[in-house]
Design an enzyme around this catalytic site. Structure first.
Site, PDB file in Angstrom:
ATOM      1  CG  ASN A   9      -1.696   1.229   1.443  1.00  0.00           C
ATOM      2  OD1 ASN A   9      -1.805   2.050   0.528  1.00  0.00           O
ATOM      3  ND2 ASN A   9      -2.274   1.382   2.626  1.00  0.00           N
ATOM      4  CD1 TRP A  10       3.695   1.332  -2.798  1.00  0.00           C
ATOM      5  CD2 TRP A  10       3.728   2.585  -4.652  1.00  0.00           C
ATOM      6  NE1 TRP A  10       4.573   0.754  -3.680  1.00  0.00           N
ATOM      7  CE2 TRP A  10       4.616   1.508  -4.823  1.00  0.00           C
ATOM      8  CE3 TRP A  10       3.583   3.497  -5.699  1.00  0.00           C
ATOM      9  CZ2 TRP A  10       5.361   1.319  -5.994  1.00  0.00           C
ATOM     10  CZ3 TRP A  10       4.315   3.310  -6.863  1.00  0.00           C
ATOM     11  CH2 TRP A  10       5.195   2.234  -7.008  1.00  0.00           C
ATOM     12  CE  LYS A  11       0.141   3.339   4.875  1.00  0.00           C
ATOM     13  NZ  LYS A  11       0.167   3.484   6.309  1.00  0.00           N
ATOM     14  CD  GLU A  95      -2.916   5.168   7.055  1.00  0.00           C
ATOM     15  OE1 GLU A  95      -2.968   5.292   5.825  1.00  0.00           O
ATOM     16  OE2 GLU A  95      -1.916   4.738   7.656  1.00  0.00           O
ATOM     17  CD  GLU A 163      -3.236  -2.988   7.438  1.00  0.00           C
ATOM     18  OE1 GLU A 163      -2.133  -3.153   6.928  1.00  0.00           O
ATOM     19  OE2 GLU A 163      -3.936  -1.980   7.249  1.00  0.00           O
ATOM     20  N   GLY A 169       2.783   1.799  10.735  1.00  0.00           N
ATOM     21  CA  GLY A 169       3.739   2.896  10.593  1.00  0.00           C
ATOM     22  C   GLY A 169       4.468   3.272  11.869  1.00  0.00           C
ATOM     23  CB  SER A 209       5.613  -2.222  11.850  1.00  0.00           C
ATOM     24  OG  SER A 209       5.180  -0.907  12.159  1.00  0.00           O
ATOM     25  N   GLY A 230       2.911  -1.280   4.214  1.00  0.00           N
ATOM     26  CA  GLY A 230       2.914   0.129   3.840  1.00  0.00           C
ATOM     27  C   GLY A 230       4.308   0.595   3.485  1.00  0.00           C
ATOM     28  N   GLY A 231       5.005   1.182   4.462  1.00  0.00           N
ATOM     29  CA  GLY A 231       6.314   1.796   4.232  1.00  0.00           C
ATOM     30  C   GLY A 231       7.302   0.920   3.482  1.00  0.00           C
TER      31      GLY A 231
HETATM   32  C1  PEP Z   1      -0.590  -0.084   6.149  1.00  0.00           C
HETATM   33  O1  PEP Z   1      -0.701   1.109   5.974  1.00  0.00           O
HETATM   34  O2  PEP Z   1      -1.493  -0.830   5.762  1.00  0.00           O
HETATM   35  C2  PEP Z   1       0.599  -0.593   6.814  1.00  0.00           C
HETATM   36  C3  PEP Z   1       0.585  -1.816   7.217  1.00  0.00           C
HETATM   37  O3  PEP Z   1       1.649   0.307   6.969  1.00  0.00           O
HETATM   38  P1  PEP Z   1       3.122  -0.050   7.544  1.00  0.00           P
HETATM   39  O4  PEP Z   1       3.567  -1.339   6.903  1.00  0.00           O
HETATM   40  O5  PEP Z   1       3.954   1.105   7.143  1.00  0.00           O
HETATM   41  O6  PEP Z   1       2.986  -0.211   9.019  1.00  0.00           O
END
Ligand code: PEP
Length: 249
Positions: A9-11, A95, A163, A169, A209, A230-231
């Site tokens: 997920n690049w957001k 989010e 999640e 994050g 994470s 995400g990241g």
């Molecule tokens: C997400 O936004 O779905 C996510 C899991 O982010 P991250 O991996 O950065 O915690």
């Protein structure tokens, strides 16, 4: 045999310059046993689909509207997502539940719209830190499942991503026992509601994470069929080892 999925997920990150990451990713994984999905920002969907056509990388959107069309300025419908060539769509990300006040019934409508458009919905659920500390996690998960998962589900049209909000994050990751407890609970809830066969067929992803250094450990859990990342999905060099860990699990 459930589908293993590594979803990124690049957001709200990345302009067209970031599309080269898709090229790199596709070249690094010319064959993959797991499904690889990248969800870039909506303006990149068309080009992302063009770049990844005939590669193991699939493309998804980060959201869609629950209605088919209409006066919803700034929104995109599931049909529009499918029209870009994308195959997946994230719905109910925490989010969006938080910033846009999306409720379970909105998320359910989106998942239903996704199915009607031929997309697979990656439906997110998860508890806040407050809920976790008050030992309410399983109640929250049960409520989100009953409120946001549609009646008619199949393994091709629905994936669930657990999640925990406090892990997104933040670099904080639940213990493997905590992940196992929630994933096993989700599996039991799905089997009870939809029957053993359907319940056992739905892929369950962990998100929060995930990175190269913890992915293999997380993928050891029986009911963890992959990750929503995400990241660590923004750069091919960070996401690639997660895909490799999932293929090896
Ligand atoms: C997400 O936004 O779905 C996510 C899991 O982010 P991250 O991996 O950065 O915690």
């Amino acid at each position: 045999m459930r589908r293993k999925i590594a979803a990124g997920n690049w957001k709200m990150n990345g302009t067209s310059a970031a599309l080269s990451e898709l090229d790199t990713l596709a070249q690094s994984h010319t064959h993959s046993d797991c499904t690889i999905v990248i969800c870039p920002p909506a303006p990149l969907l068309f080009r992302a689909c063009e770049i990844t056509v005939a590669t193991p990388v699939s493309i998804g959107a980060q959201d869609c509207h629950g209605e088919v069309k209409g006066a919803f300025t700034g929104d995109i419908s599931a049909e529009m997502v499918a029209d870009t060539g994308a195959t997946h769509v994230i719905v109910g990300h925490s989010e969006r539940r938080d910033a846009y006040n999306e409720r379970n019934r909105d998320v359910r409508n989106k998942a239903e719209a996704a199915r009607a458009a031929g997309l697979c919905a990656i439906l997110c659920i998860g508890e806040s830190l407050e809920d976790r500390e008050a030992s309410n996690t399983l109640d929250i998960i049960a409520g989100q499942l009953s409120g946001s998962v549609p009646e008619d589900i199949t393994a091709d049209t629905l994936v669930i991503a657990y999640e925990p909000i406090w892990a997104i994050g933040t670099g904080k990751v639940p213990t493997l026992e905590q992940i196992v407890q929630v994933h096993d609970f989700i599996r039991t809830q799905l089997c009870t509601r939809f029957g053993a066969e359907t319940g056992a067929s739905i892929s369950l992803l962990y998100g929060g994470s995930v990175k190269a250094s913890n992915a293999a450990e997380i993928f050891k859990a029986e009911n963890v069929d992959g990750a929503l990342v995400g990241g660590a999905s923004l750069k091919a060099e960070d996401f690639s080892p997660i895909i490799t860990a999932l293929n090896a699990s």
